[in-house]
Design a protein around this motif. Sequence first.
Motif, mmCIF file in Angstrom:
data_model
loop_
_atom_site.group_PDB
_atom_site.id
_atom_site.type_symbol
_atom_site.label_atom_id
_atom_site.label_comp_id
_atom_site.label_asym_id
_atom_site.label_seq_id
_atom_site.Cartn_x
_atom_site.Cartn_y
_atom_site.Cartn_z
ATOM 1 N N VAL A 34 0.857 -1.042 0.134
ATOM 2 C CA VAL A 34 0.018 -0.020 -0.042
ATOM 3 C C VAL A 34 0.816 1.383 0.036
ATOM 4 C CG1 VAL A 34 -1.922 -1.100 1.327
ATOM 5 C CG2 VAL A 34 -0.300 0.169 2.454
ATOM 6 N N VAL A 35 0.581 2.198 -0.780
ATOM 7 C CA VAL A 35 1.173 3.676 -0.672
ATOM 8 C C VAL A 35 0.243 4.664 0.284
ATOM 9 C CG1 VAL A 35 1.938 5.591 -1.882
ATOM 10 C CG2 VAL A 35 1.965 3.125 -3.099
ATOM 11 N N LEU A 36 0.765 5.011 1.305
ATOM 12 C CA LEU A 36 0.002 5.998 2.121
ATOM 13 C C LEU A 36 0.866 7.237 2.501
ATOM 14 C CD1 LEU A 36 -0.369 4.469 5.901
ATOM 15 C CD2 LEU A 36 1.313 3.608 4.121
ATOM 16 N N GLY A 37 0.246 8.033 2.758
ATOM 17 C CA GLY A 37 0.962 9.558 3.199
ATOM 18 C C GLY A 37 0.723 9.815 4.710
ATOM 19 N N VAL A 38 1.875 10.424 5.213
ATOM 20 C CA VAL A 38 1.629 10.749 6.816
ATOM 21 C C VAL A 38 2.146 12.392 6.699
ATOM 22 C CG1 VAL A 38 2.485 10.328 9.000
ATOM 23 C CG2 VAL A 38 2.247 8.700 7.420
ATOM 24 N N PRO A 39 1.163 13.143 6.465
ATOM 25 C CA PRO A 39 1.375 14.681 6.108
ATOM 26 C C PRO A 39 1.696 15.433 7.434
ATOM 27 C CG PRO A 39 -0.809 14.065 5.970
ATOM 28 C CD PRO A 39 -0.390 12.903 6.131
ATOM 29 N N PHE A 40 2.734 14.911 8.233
ATOM 30 C CA PHE A 40 3.061 15.638 9.404
ATOM 31 C C PHE A 40 4.340 16.378 9.288
ATOM 32 C CE2 PHE A 40 5.396 15.683 13.422
ATOM 33 C CZ PHE A 40 4.335 16.192 14.526
ATOM 34 N N ASP A 41 4.322 17.874 9.547
ATOM 35 C CA ASP A 41 5.493 18.466 9.245
ATOM 36 C C ASP A 41 6.034 19.666 10.355
ATOM 37 O OD1 ASP A 41 3.678 20.620 9.162
ATOM 38 O OD2 ASP A 41 4.126 20.787 7.178
ATOM 39 N N THR A 42 5.333 19.321 11.633
ATOM 40 C CA THR A 42 5.680 20.071 12.840
ATOM 41 C C THR A 42 6.613 19.882 13.508
ATOM 42 O OG1 THR A 42 3.643 19.410 13.977
ATOM 43 C CG2 THR A 42 3.296 21.266 12.716
ATOM 44 N N ALA A 43 7.521 18.856 13.140
ATOM 45 C CA ALA A 43 9.002 18.650 13.670
ATOM 46 C C ALA A 43 10.087 19.026 13.031
ATOM 47 C CB ALA A 43 8.829 17.212 14.235
ATOM 48 N N ALA A 44 9.740 19.959 11.858
ATOM 49 C CA ALA A 44 10.874 20.329 10.925
ATOM 50 C C ALA A 44 11.656 21.502 11.939
ATOM 51 C CB ALA A 44 10.586 20.889 9.646
ATOM 52 N N ASN A 112 1.604 -9.285 6.226
ATOM 53 C CA ASN A 112 2.670 -9.011 5.334
ATOM 54 C C ASN A 112 2.741 -8.082 4.045
ATOM 55 O OD1 ASN A 112 4.442 -10.950 6.601
ATOM 56 N ND2 ASN A 112 3.115 -12.871 6.045
ATOM 57 N N ILE A 113 1.700 -7.231 4.444
ATOM 58 C CA ILE A 113 1.876 -6.031 3.300
ATOM 59 C C ILE A 113 2.798 -5.223 3.389
ATOM 60 C CG2 ILE A 113 0.145 -4.185 2.412
ATOM 61 C CD1 ILE A 113 -2.160 -5.895 3.560
ATOM 62 N N VAL A 114 3.391 -4.866 2.471
ATOM 63 C CA VAL A 114 4.665 -3.730 2.291
ATOM 64 C C VAL A 114 4.044 -2.377 2.279
ATOM 65 C CG1 VAL A 114 6.742 -2.981 1.405
ATOM 66 C CG2 VAL A 114 6.354 -5.443 1.530
ATOM 67 N N PRO A 115 4.183 -1.433 3.465
ATOM 68 C CA PRO A 115 3.831 -0.111 3.458
ATOM 69 C C PRO A 115 4.953 0.768 2.811
ATOM 70 C CG PRO A 115 3.848 -1.060 5.773
ATOM 71 C CD PRO A 115 4.573 -1.963 4.804
ATOM 72 N N ILE A 116 4.403 1.491 2.046
ATOM 73 C CA ILE A 116 5.276 2.208 1.230
ATOM 74 C C ILE A 116 4.776 3.896 1.592
ATOM 75 C CG2 ILE A 116 6.232 3.486 -1.041
ATOM 76 C CD1 ILE A 116 5.714 0.648 -2.128
ATOM 77 N N ILE A 117 5.652 4.493 2.632
ATOM 78 C CA ILE A 117 5.106 5.613 3.296
ATOM 79 C C ILE A 117 5.597 7.069 2.756
ATOM 80 C CG2 ILE A 117 4.750 6.343 5.540
ATOM 81 C CD1 ILE A 117 5.549 3.714 6.317
ATOM 82 N N MET A 118 4.607 7.977 2.409
ATOM 83 C CA MET A 118 5.086 9.263 1.991
ATOM 84 C C MET A 118 5.005 10.325 2.994
ATOM 85 S SD MET A 118 3.245 9.399 -1.979
ATOM 86 C CE MET A 118 1.709 9.247 -1.355
ATOM 87 N N GLY A 119 6.093 10.830 3.480
ATOM 88 C CA GLY A 119 6.039 11.803 4.435
ATOM 89 C C GLY A 119 5.741 13.232 3.773
ATOM 90 N N GLY A 120 5.736 14.263 4.852
ATOM 91 C CA GLY A 120 5.979 14.376 6.158
ATOM 92 C C GLY A 120 7.390 14.700 6.545
ATOM 93 N N ASP A 121 7.589 15.304 7.514
ATOM 94 C CA ASP A 121 9.103 15.353 7.646
ATOM 95 C C ASP A 121 9.730 14.091 8.413
ATOM 96 O OD1 ASP A 121 9.131 15.380 10.821
ATOM 97 O OD2 ASP A 121 7.982 17.224 10.637
ATOM 98 N N HIS A 122 11.032 13.966 8.472
ATOM 99 C CA HIS A 122 11.731 12.854 8.946
ATOM 100 C C HIS A 122 11.173 12.202 10.332
ATOM 101 C CE1 HIS A 122 15.154 10.314 7.218
ATOM 102 N NE2 HIS A 122 14.227 9.503 7.507
ATOM 103 N N SER A 123 10.777 13.119 11.024
ATOM 104 C CA SER A 123 10.487 12.909 12.465
ATOM 105 C C SER A 123 9.444 11.385 12.598
ATOM 106 C CB SER A 123 9.716 13.762 13.042
ATOM 107 O OG SER A 123 8.457 14.256 12.816
ATOM 108 N N ILE A 124 8.555 11.505 11.354
ATOM 109 C CA ILE A 124 7.526 10.299 11.264
ATOM 110 C C ILE A 124 8.165 8.799 11.202
ATOM 111 C CG2 ILE A 124 5.798 11.770 9.923
ATOM 112 C CD1 ILE A 124 6.607 9.908 7.389
ATOM 113 N N THR A 125 9.410 8.875 10.783
ATOM 114 C CA THR A 125 10.114 7.505 10.569
ATOM 115 C C THR A 125 10.086 6.736 12.005
ATOM 116 O OG1 THR A 125 11.360 8.272 8.869
ATOM 117 C CG2 THR A 125 12.259 6.065 9.776
#
Length: 324
Positions: A34-44, A112-125
């Motif tokens: 699955v491709v999914l977004g994590v639109p978080f940017d307040t830790a930049a 066993n699904i592979v998530p492909i995650i689009m940020g967001g700033d790097h804090s989301i990792t």
Amino acid sequence: MYKPKDSSQSPRFCGVRTFMRLENIKTTDNVDFVVLGVPFDTAASNRTGQRYGPQHIRNFSVLLRPYNPDMDINIFEYCSGVDYGDIDVIPGNALRTYDNIVKELLPLLEKNIVPIIMGGDHSITLGNLRAFYKHYGPVALVHFDSHGDTWDHYYGEKYMHGTPFRRAVEEGLLDVDHSIQIGMRGPLYSADDIEDARRLGFEVITMKEVRQIGFSEVMKRIHKRVGDKPVFVSYDIDFVDPAFAPGTGTPEVGGPTSYEALEYVRGLDGLNIVGFDLVEVLPAYDSGEITAVLASAIIYEMITLVALKKRRSLQKNLSATTTQ
Ligand code: MN
Ligand code: MN
């Protein structure tokens, strides 16, 4: 099987934008990635606006086509995937955002699904790694970035986009003996910064060393370091030179070209990759959408790796049945 809309039948500029024109369904049935977004940017720590990264990447990704000539595979002959939409983030609160990330990712990992995650700033990792740890235990890490992101804090704050990998080690989320960082460059706070990452246990290949030893040696070292461990790949778009990826928060000059940026993903084929993220795309500073062009192509190569792994396992099963 879920696959992208056929752009030879339906013009690619029609419809609501999803990644690669995949269906926007929140399902875990019959899905390999699955491709999914994590639109978080307040830790930049510098520019913000990475919250608009996922949609910016989606907008451009409608141009992608299912056959990858470089890896010689028609992706959707082997795997099925959807655009899962975005995870609800809590602006200004990294910890509660991590809780939401874990809650959304776990059911995927359990199947066993592979998530492909689009940020967001790097804090989301850090949120991503907390989820992977819950399912896999400590995972290996391949981290492409111009920064090590192993600083201790900013302004006394521990959960920032320059700290996730120190936190991950402290929390025991990483199999650090099998983890590696590639691409570090640019001015630092002190001479200790890179040694600090090594002291935490990471193998570090700085950009200067990358240039000295060359691409194939870098890939050899990555494969040797990771071995057959389950591995998470974290790709900060600022790994790439800002001439090719200006749309980001903390650019550093002297990085790889867009061609090399893709080759580093292709070169990971064969590893036991359980998830990816691509972070720090910041559309407001993009120019001619070139960062989105590259980001969508990097994710495309990540999806290709999922398809290649699936093809290998199908072929293995097939040869097992024929030799019986
Ligand atoms: Mn980073
Ligand atoms: Mn960075």
